[in-house]
Design an enzyme around this catalytic site. Structure first.
Site, mmCIF file in Angstrom:
data_model
loop_
_atom_site.group_PDB
_atom_site.id
_atom_site.type_symbol
_atom_site.label_atom_id
_atom_site.label_comp_id
_atom_site.label_asym_id
_atom_site.label_seq_id
_atom_site.Cartn_x
_atom_site.Cartn_y
_atom_site.Cartn_z
ATOM 1 N N CYS A 138 0.829 -1.208 0.000
ATOM 2 C CA CYS A 138 0.000 0.000 0.000
ATOM 3 C C CYS A 138 0.861 1.254 0.000
ATOM 4 O O CYS A 138 1.304 1.708 1.055
ATOM 5 C CB CYS A 138 -0.910 -0.019 1.234
ATOM 6 S SG CYS A 138 -1.942 1.442 1.349
ATOM 7 N N CYS A 141 -0.461 4.102 2.041
ATOM 8 C CA CYS A 141 -0.225 4.039 3.487
ATOM 9 C C CYS A 141 1.235 4.338 3.826
ATOM 10 O O CYS A 141 1.515 4.972 4.836
ATOM 11 C CB CYS A 141 -0.542 2.651 4.031
ATOM 12 S SG CYS A 141 -2.005 1.892 3.368
ATOM 13 N N ASP A 142 2.156 3.846 3.014
ATOM 14 C CA ASP A 142 3.550 3.789 3.445
ATOM 15 C C ASP A 142 4.518 4.678 2.675
ATOM 16 O O ASP A 142 5.701 4.753 3.017
ATOM 17 C CB ASP A 142 4.056 2.332 3.337
ATOM 18 C CG ASP A 142 3.276 1.399 4.264
ATOM 19 O OD1 ASP A 142 2.723 1.893 5.255
ATOM 20 O OD2 ASP A 142 3.213 0.195 3.967
#
Ligand code: NAP
Length: 330
Positions: A138, A141-142
């Site tokens: 992701c 997200c990261d």
């Protein structure tokens, strides 16, 4: 022995399909219970701009959209259980179906399965060990952890393009590693990605292994699928965007699933073949997998469940009540 409440309808899952099913069944006064999971909101929680959901001409962020879905379902009386379903037991005869979150048992007349799909893994050495230590599924997200870092993305679909574009804003370099020279991604996404200078294209390559230094990702070993040659790429971030797998583990063997694990439904309906059990969204859909199609499918699931409850006699037989009571003490 505590008295076991018998729900009209339980919805397992909380992506666009689950919350739409919740909205519709709530508006039908069925007081649905949604087992929404700790990480509620499904895969859209991990996306940035959603530009293809009708009604939002300027786009909307995925997590914001899911918050709206959730709020709308709650507004009409959907009850949300922010816990993961750990076990499901469907009644083949269409009696009472059971869902557990750990030790907590829920019993229901109708069950809508909307567990969605999860990121597919590459299954290469180093992937599992370095997950969360450089390997991620992701970028949304990261990506921020990889400022000015050398990174790669695996995949050739729209997800890979979307992730690469997002990541390119943080990383020094993003190599898109794809196993073919042709891309499955839509033309508009490809063109946008191609216009970004710090994205480079490595085809036709597959990742054969990830290896690390001091417990964090440092190198990806790639193999050229045309000539078999190998090369190493120094990266500290690797994002896998190679599609999804349906989250049908809790019901495999109880409802019909296909070879890829998707729940099979009858014709254009959400009927699974087990009376009172319906399936919707990415859990049943290999083809379209869009937020808008999942939401539509959740609506169908709700209507199918509503019609089932309307047409199925209630109260229950004594045997069914005894079974539910036995469940409460289990
Ligand atoms: P996808 O379209 O199925 O693409 C998966 C990609 O991963 C393909 O290029 C595939 O290669 C590759 N792949 C699969 N297994 C692999 C493996 N084991 N090793 C290496 N490569 C592998 O999946 P997706 O990109 O997640 O998209 C799913 C759906 O969502 C699509 O309909 C897409 O249009 C939609 N979507 C839309 C947007 C948007 O419009 N904003 C964003 C994301 C997703 P091959 O091509 O060789 O099979």
């Amino acid at each position: 022995m505590t008295e076991q409440r018998i729900e009209n309808v339980i919805i397992v899952g909380s992506g666009p399909a689950g919350y739409t099913a919740a909205l519709y069944t709530a508006r039908a006064n069925l007081e649905p219970l949604v087992i929404e999971g700790f990480a509620w909101g499904g895969l859209l929680q991990q996306t940035t701009d959603v530009e293809n959901y009708p009604g939002f001409p300027d786009g909307i962020m995925g997590p914001e959209m899911m918050q709206h879905f959730r709020t709308q379902a709650e507004r009409f009386g959907a009850r949300l259980e922010t816990d993961d379903a750990t076990r499901i037991e469907v009644s083949r005869e269409g009696g009472l179906h059971k869902v557990w979150t750990g030790d907590q048992l829920y019993v229901t007349r109708a069950l809508i399965l909307a567990m969605g799909a999860q990121h597919r893994k590459l299954d290469v050495p180093g992937e599992a060990e370095l997950a969360g230590r450089g390997v991620s599924y992701c970028a949304t997200c990261d990506a921020a952890f990889f400022r000015q870092a050398p990174t790669l993305i695996v995949g050739g679909g729209d997800s890979a393009m979307e992730e690469a574009m997002f990541l390119s804003k943080f990383a020094a370099k993003v190599a898109i590693v794809h196993r073919r020279d042709d891309f499955r991604a839509s033309r508009i996404m490809l063109e946008r990605a191609r216009a970004i200078p710090n994205i480079e294209w490595l085809t036709p390559y597959v990742v054969e292994e990830f290896s690390g230094e001091n417990g964090s990702l440092s190198v990806a070993r790639l193999r050229n699928t045309a000539d078999g040659s190998s090369r190493e790429l120094e990266v500290t971030g690797a994002f896998i965007a190679i599609g999804h797998e349906p989250q049908s583990q809790l019901v495999v063997g109880q409802v019909e699933t296909d070879a890829a694990g998707y729940v099979v439904t009858k014709g254009r309906s959400t009927l699974t073949g087990i009376p009172g059990v319906f399936a919707a969204g990415d859990l049943v859909d290999h083809t379209y997998r869009q937020a808008v199609t999942a939401a539509g499918s959740g609506c169908q699931g709700a209507l199918d469940a509503e019609w089932y409850l309307r047409d199925t006699p209630f109260p229950l037989s004594e045997a069914e009540i005894a079974e539910a009571a036995a469940g409460a003490s289990a």
